[in-house]
Design an enzyme around this catalytic site. Structure first.
Site, mmCIF file in Angstrom:
data_model
loop_
_atom_site.group_PDB
_atom_site.id
_atom_site.type_symbol
_atom_site.label_atom_id
_atom_site.label_comp_id
_atom_site.label_asym_id
_atom_site.label_seq_id
_atom_site.Cartn_x
_atom_site.Cartn_y
_atom_site.Cartn_z
ATOM 1 C CE LYS A 20 -2.596 -7.412 -3.161
ATOM 2 N NZ LYS A 20 -3.390 -8.581 -3.484
ATOM 3 C CB THR A 22 4.003 -3.249 -11.463
ATOM 4 O OG1 THR A 22 3.046 -2.363 -11.999
ATOM 5 C CG2 THR A 22 4.356 -4.308 -12.458
ATOM 6 C CE LYS A 25 0.258 -8.256 -0.851
ATOM 7 N NZ LYS A 25 0.078 -9.266 0.188
ATOM 8 C CG ASP A 135 4.308 4.820 -15.307
ATOM 9 O OD1 ASP A 135 3.502 4.772 -16.269
ATOM 10 O OD2 ASP A 135 4.332 3.976 -14.409
HETATM 11 P P1 AMP Z 1 2.089 2.014 -6.614
HETATM 12 O O1 AMP Z 1 2.861 0.748 -6.428
HETATM 13 O O2 AMP Z 1 2.890 3.226 -6.374
HETATM 14 O O3 AMP Z 1 1.325 2.031 -7.916
HETATM 15 O O4 AMP Z 1 0.986 2.032 -5.442
HETATM 16 C C1 AMP Z 1 -0.120 1.158 -5.396
HETATM 17 C C2 AMP Z 1 -1.266 1.859 -4.679
HETATM 18 O O5 AMP Z 1 -0.927 2.115 -3.323
HETATM 19 C C3 AMP Z 1 -1.609 3.226 -5.277
HETATM 20 O O6 AMP Z 1 -2.466 3.115 -6.357
HETATM 21 C C4 AMP Z 1 -2.246 3.933 -4.083
HETATM 22 O O7 AMP Z 1 -3.590 3.576 -3.943
HETATM 23 C C5 AMP Z 1 -1.475 3.362 -2.900
HETATM 24 N N1 AMP Z 1 -0.380 4.274 -2.523
HETATM 25 C C6 AMP Z 1 0.862 4.333 -3.081
HETATM 26 N N2 AMP Z 1 1.613 5.282 -2.504
HETATM 27 C C7 AMP Z 1 0.826 5.860 -1.557
HETATM 28 C C8 AMP Z 1 1.028 6.936 -0.611
HETATM 29 N N3 AMP Z 1 2.191 7.589 -0.531
HETATM 30 N N4 AMP Z 1 -0.010 7.274 0.202
HETATM 31 C C9 AMP Z 1 -1.178 6.616 0.108
HETATM 32 N N5 AMP Z 1 -1.434 5.598 -0.753
HETATM 33 C C10 AMP Z 1 -0.447 5.214 -1.570
#
Ligand code: AMP
Length: 445
Positions: A20, A22, A25, A135
């Protein structure tokens, strides 16, 4: 509403939740056509619009498309429904690098060195294209199945900005630990230099297992960041300490550039503990990775790379591409899909128009030039869904490089795709340098 098990636009089957963020999901999903795993970030459109980010989001997403690097999560496509935005990305199977650090307390200096080299390589690629992350933090550093680094959220830095301006979202605290002093001072900053600062913080965390700037409250943390008040642990090698003190210089103009970091001894040679054997394995791995990238199927993408370095010579090109991609996410309802195709050309505008005229004539289509370098091409008969029409717009990126965008404006999508594949594309081949991804755009009411 349950997302797992749902199919997104008959293209992706949604599976487990990956994490998840900000803005929503991230789910693992399977591409129904290729069976390939992807990651889908689901964002609430209202939330994006509420913080007046739609323009930035559009631009950032389009910019992200220009950034292709083995250590950056690749953006596949963007879809939107009436209330959601779906960002379809490469799936990073190895999870977060941060989890790896937490599991082992800290990384060996050799591992930290390897990830730092990959991070700098990714950053160098983006900065050369005018894209800044703004970031960078361990949570944005993911790993692929081989344990190599994949930087995520590149180009989506708009969101981090919003976190700072949107008074409701105070999740900024986590991010604050990595932001550069000049960003805190809000006096305007150089994106490249503040990314370099964040890289220094990341490097410290990887090798130390804890943050360089800590304190009982945000004020104290900010003070420490402002004065660059930190201490390296005694297990850091002398060369690593020297590099970190240079990178974490509160004065951005005194901070080393990426090139200077690359020339530093620690960056080039790594810590002394890397044995000759390890170095050999690392360099062999690097060679195989590179060799694997030059397979025939990648040849077209390499041509894109060449083109992109050309595009990067002119920052306005980003603007042009961002605006021309027509990624309008601000509408409310999807009525039907329209197709948008782009190609680059090293031929003059007149030569491109002449080829379009030839193609239209051969295919018995009407052609007329409207304003803004736009050529409109129209069928002569009613099709399944009205008369087929598409507009072609030509943008100058540099005097010797043009971006040509073809956008279906009316008629049936399948009829248009058939015309494009069988009629138009083969007839334009002499003026096409490289075709870019096709996008399905949702037509809005
Ligand atoms: P974010 O909204 O980009 O911070 O994503 C939330 C969480 O989802 C991250 O901390 C990762 O654990 C997972 N996540 C995001 N993008 C990916 C991706 N391309 N492949 C695998 N897990 C991801």
């Amino acid at each position: 509403m349950k997302t797992r098990g749902k199919t997104l636009m008959e293209r992706y089957e949604m599976e487990k939740l990956l994490g998840k963020g900000t803005f929503g999901k991230v789910h693992y999903a399977r591409d129904l056509e290729s069976s390939q795993g992807v990651a889908i970030k689901i964002m609430d459109k209202d939330r994006v619009l509420k913080v007046r980010l739609s323009e930035q989001v559009k631009r950032e997403i389009t910019t992200m498309r220009l950034v292709e690097h083995k250590n950056i999560v690749c953006l596949h496509e963007v879809m939107a429904t009436w209330n959601k935005i779906y960002i379809i990305m490469e799936y990073a199977k190895g999870g977060e690098l941060w989890d790896k650090v937490k599991r082992s307390g800290r990384l060996t200096e050799a591992d930290a060195h390897r990830y730092f080299q990959q991070l700098i390589s990714a950053l160098d690629h983006c900065h050369s294209r005018g894209v800044y992350h703004r970031d960078l933090k361990p949570e944005n550093l993911l790993l692929d199945e081989n344990g190599d680094l994949k930087v995520s959220d590149f180009g989506l830095s708009a969101f981090s900005e919003s976190r700072r301006t949107d008074g409701l979202l105070h999740t900024v605290c986590g991010t604050s630990m990595y932001i550069a002093p000049e960003v805190i001072r809000k006096t305007g900053y150089d994106g490249a230099k503040s990314d370099i600062w964040s890289c220094g913080v990341v490097l410290f965390i990887l090798a130390a297992g804890y943050l360089p700037f800590q304190g009982p409250n945000l004020m104290e943390i900010y003070r420490k960041i402002h004065d660059s008040d930190f201490k390296c642990p005694n297990w850091f090698s002398h060369k690593l300490k020297r590099l970190l003190y240079k990178i974490l210089n509160p004065n951005p103009s005194m901070r080393p550039s990426i090139q200077e970091i690359k020339e530093s001894t620690w960056f080039r040679k790594g810590p002394r503990e890397i044995s000759a054997v390890n170095k050999k394995v690392l360099s062999e791995n690097a060679t195989t990775t590179n060799a694997a990238r030059v397979l025939p199927s990648r040849r077209k993408e390499i041509a894109h790379e060449d083109m992109k370095s050309l595009v990067a010579t002119n920052l306005n090109a980003f603007e042009i591409i961002a605006l021309s991609a027509g990624l309008d996410l601000s509408g409310l309802f999807i009525k039907e899909c329209r197709k948008e195709t782009r190609f680059t050309s090293d031929k003059p505008v007149l030569a491109i128009i002449a080829k379009l005229e030839d193609a239209a004539k051969a295919l018995n289509l009407r052609i007329r030039k409207t304003d803004n370098n736009t050529v409109s091409i129209q069928g002569r008969k009613e099709g399944r869904n009205g008369v087929l029409q598409f507009d072609t717009q030509i943008f100058e990126i540099t005097p010797s490089c043009h971006l040509v965008q073809m956008k279906q404006t009316s008629g049936d999508l399948l009829e248009y795709e058939k015309l494009l594949e069988e009629g138009i594309r083969p007839r334009l081949k002499d003026v096409v340098w490289a075709w870019h991804g096709d996008d399905l755009q949702q037509k809005q009411e």
